[in-house]
Design a protein around this motif. Sequence first.
Motif, PDB file in Angstrom:
ATOM      1  N   UNK A 186      29.732 -11.191  15.173  1.00  0.00           N
ATOM      2  CA  UNK A 186      30.386 -12.496  15.112  1.00  0.00           C
ATOM      3  C   UNK A 186      30.071 -13.300  16.374  1.00  0.00           C
ATOM      4  N   UNK A 187      30.192 -12.653  17.525  1.00  0.00           N
ATOM      5  CA  UNK A 187      29.895 -13.320  18.790  1.00  0.00           C
ATOM      6  C   UNK A 187      28.430 -13.751  18.847  1.00  0.00           C
ATOM      7  N   UNK A 188      27.528 -12.844  18.488  1.00  0.00           N
ATOM      8  CA  UNK A 188      26.101 -13.131  18.624  1.00  0.00           C
ATOM      9  C   UNK A 188      25.649 -14.225  17.654  1.00  0.00           C
ATOM     10  N   UNK A 189      26.191 -14.221  16.451  1.00  0.00           N
ATOM     11  CA  UNK A 189      25.856 -15.278  15.490  1.00  0.00           C
ATOM     12  C   UNK A 189      26.322 -16.633  15.996  1.00  0.00           C
ATOM     13  N   UNK A 190      27.544 -16.659  16.542  1.00  0.00           N
ATOM     14  CA  UNK A 190      28.076 -17.912  17.090  1.00  0.00           C
ATOM     15  C   UNK A 190      27.243 -18.368  18.290  1.00  0.00           C
ATOM     16  N   UNK A 191      26.824 -17.410  19.114  1.00  0.00           N
ATOM     17  CA  UNK A 191      26.025 -17.749  20.293  1.00  0.00           C
ATOM     18  C   UNK A 191      24.654 -18.293  19.888  1.00  0.00           C
ATOM     19  N   UNK A 192      24.029 -17.675  18.886  1.00  0.00           N
ATOM     20  CA  UNK A 192      22.716 -18.139  18.432  1.00  0.00           C
ATOM     21  C   UNK A 192      22.815 -19.550  17.858  1.00  0.00           C
ATOM     22  N   UNK A 193      23.897 -19.817  17.118  1.00  0.00           N
ATOM     23  CA  UNK A 193      24.100 -21.156  16.567  1.00  0.00           C
ATOM     24  C   UNK A 193      24.309 -22.176  17.673  1.00  0.00           C
ATOM     25  N   UNK A 194      25.045 -21.772  18.675  1.00  0.00           N
ATOM     26  CA  UNK A 194      25.366 -22.680  19.789  1.00  0.00           C
ATOM     27  C   UNK A 194      24.133 -22.979  20.632  1.00  0.00           C
ATOM     28  N   UNK A 195      23.357 -21.914  20.938  1.00  0.00           N
ATOM     29  CA  UNK A 195      22.189 -22.104  21.817  1.00  0.00           C
ATOM     30  C   UNK A 195      21.277 -20.892  21.645  1.00  0.00           C
TER      31      UNK A 195
ATOM     32  N   UNK B 249      34.920  -8.442  26.718  1.00  0.00           N
ATOM     33  CA  UNK B 249      35.350  -7.824  25.463  1.00  0.00           C
ATOM     34  C   UNK B 249      34.931  -6.353  25.431  1.00  0.00           C
ATOM     35  N   UNK B 250      33.675  -6.081  25.759  1.00  0.00           N
ATOM     36  CA  UNK B 250      33.200  -4.697  25.775  1.00  0.00           C
ATOM     37  C   UNK B 250      34.069  -3.842  26.690  1.00  0.00           C
ATOM     38  N   UNK B 251      34.389  -4.345  27.855  1.00  0.00           N
ATOM     39  CA  UNK B 251      35.171  -3.579  28.823  1.00  0.00           C
ATOM     40  C   UNK B 251      36.640  -3.485  28.440  1.00  0.00           C
ATOM     41  N   UNK B 252      37.096  -4.374  27.564  1.00  0.00           N
ATOM     42  CA  UNK B 252      38.466  -4.320  27.077  1.00  0.00           C
ATOM     43  C   UNK B 252      39.398  -5.346  27.678  1.00  0.00           C
ATOM     44  N   UNK B 253      38.917  -6.112  28.640  1.00  0.00           N
ATOM     45  CA  UNK B 253      39.770  -7.104  29.295  1.00  0.00           C
ATOM     46  C   UNK B 253      40.157  -8.218  28.327  1.00  0.00           C
ATOM     47  N   UNK B 254      39.322  -8.459  27.311  1.00  0.00           N
ATOM     48  CA  UNK B 254      39.643  -9.387  26.229  1.00  0.00           C
ATOM     49  C   UNK B 254      39.773  -8.605  24.930  1.00  0.00           C
ATOM     50  N   UNK B 255      40.846  -8.847  24.181  1.00  0.00           N
ATOM     51  CA  UNK B 255      40.912  -8.318  22.825  1.00  0.00           C
ATOM     52  C   UNK B 255      39.989  -9.164  21.939  1.00  0.00           C
ATOM     53  N   UNK B 256      39.783  -8.705  20.723  1.00  0.00           N
ATOM     54  CA  UNK B 256      38.949  -9.477  19.799  1.00  0.00           C
ATOM     55  C   UNK B 256      39.552 -10.855  19.554  1.00  0.00           C
ATOM     56  N   UNK B 257      40.854 -10.925  19.376  1.00  0.00           N
ATOM     57  CA  UNK B 257      41.493 -12.224  19.147  1.00  0.00           C
ATOM     58  C   UNK B 257      41.308 -13.149  20.350  1.00  0.00           C
ATOM     59  N   UNK B 258      41.416 -12.601  21.550  1.00  0.00           N
ATOM     60  CA  UNK B 258      41.251 -13.416  22.752  1.00  0.00           C
ATOM     61  C   UNK B 258      39.807 -13.911  22.885  1.00  0.00           C
ATOM     62  N   UNK B 259      38.859 -13.044  22.534  1.00  0.00           N
ATOM     63  CA  UNK B 259      37.460 -13.461  22.587  1.00  0.00           C
ATOM     64  C   UNK B 259      37.191 -14.573  21.577  1.00  0.00           C
ATOM     65  N   UNK B 260      37.696 -14.419  20.368  1.00  0.00           N
ATOM     66  CA  UNK B 260      37.465 -15.425  19.335  1.00  0.00           C
ATOM     67  C   UNK B 260      38.105 -16.753  19.723  1.00  0.00           C
ATOM     68  N   UNK B 261      39.278 -16.705  20.338  1.00  0.00           N
ATOM     69  CA  UNK B 261      39.934 -17.941  20.779  1.00  0.00           C
ATOM     70  C   UNK B 261      39.065 -18.681  21.796  1.00  0.00           C
ATOM     71  N   UNK B 262      38.416 -17.949  22.685  1.00  0.00           N
ATOM     72  CA  UNK B 262      37.518 -18.576  23.654  1.00  0.00           C
ATOM     73  C   UNK B 262      36.281 -19.150  22.963  1.00  0.00           C
ATOM     74  N   UNK B 263      35.765 -18.415  21.977  1.00  0.00           N
ATOM     75  CA  UNK B 263      34.609 -18.920  21.219  1.00  0.00           C
ATOM     76  C   UNK B 263      34.972 -20.205  20.477  1.00  0.00           C
ATOM     77  N   UNK B 264      36.138 -20.215  19.854  1.00  0.00           N
ATOM     78  CA  UNK B 264      36.550 -21.364  19.043  1.00  0.00           C
ATOM     79  C   UNK B 264      36.759 -22.620  19.876  1.00  0.00           C
TER      80      UNK B 264
END
Length: 242
Positions: free
Chosen positions: A51-60, A18-33
Amino acid sequence: MSAPEKQYPFFHDMIIRWFQGVLTTREMIAQLEAVTTPEPYEPGLTDPVSLFETALETYHAGYFYEWQDYKQYAKDTAPTVAGLTHQLTELLAGHQSLNEFMEWGAWHNMDGGETTGGIFENRNIEYFCLIFLPQHYRQLNTAFYEKATGIIARSNDIPYGAFVIALHLLLEKEYKSLYYFLTAYIEGHKTDAELNLYLEKKFSHPLPAFRYNISTFPYLDALHSARESKSSTTAFMQLMMI
């Protein structure tokens, strides 16, 4: 039977892409979901990194702290040429909104540009993201993004001085400004000293890497030749439209 738990590298690669741009925000969220339940996302209101970090902390929680340690010293968290090109392509295809693109493009301006220690692939796309977008985004339209995408895709092979000029020539107001000044120069009404002042005023930036003056301008010899031969300004402008 439930799917096996995703390991840390899965999430690490996701946010780096995501940082590098290979994933858009929508694509990243789809992978998270696909593996967890991130908070609702609203462009301009929700920080994708949080959003990513909160989801990651909840997950593990362990994965979250591992990521926090890594990103302090990360050198791979800046946009790449391929990533920026992907973001623009997805914008033009309607797969992400302008707000989403701008949100991604400006992430490195958070906290005064000190969010990470990321290093851009080249100075051209660093200039585009850090300086050009924030200064000119209100003027940018679909026609600009269509033309700029091709320039950015070739940015590793374009000198910085030429890249800056090429971007500005895609903006009608900037094109006209440069056209009128260069016409006066070719006709002998402007000097090199005045050209230097014009370039500094239009294109220079206080950050040392982005200073711009007559020595940065790659078309000086061609401009001198145009003045000597009284060439048309339009022909010279075409030379700079790479």
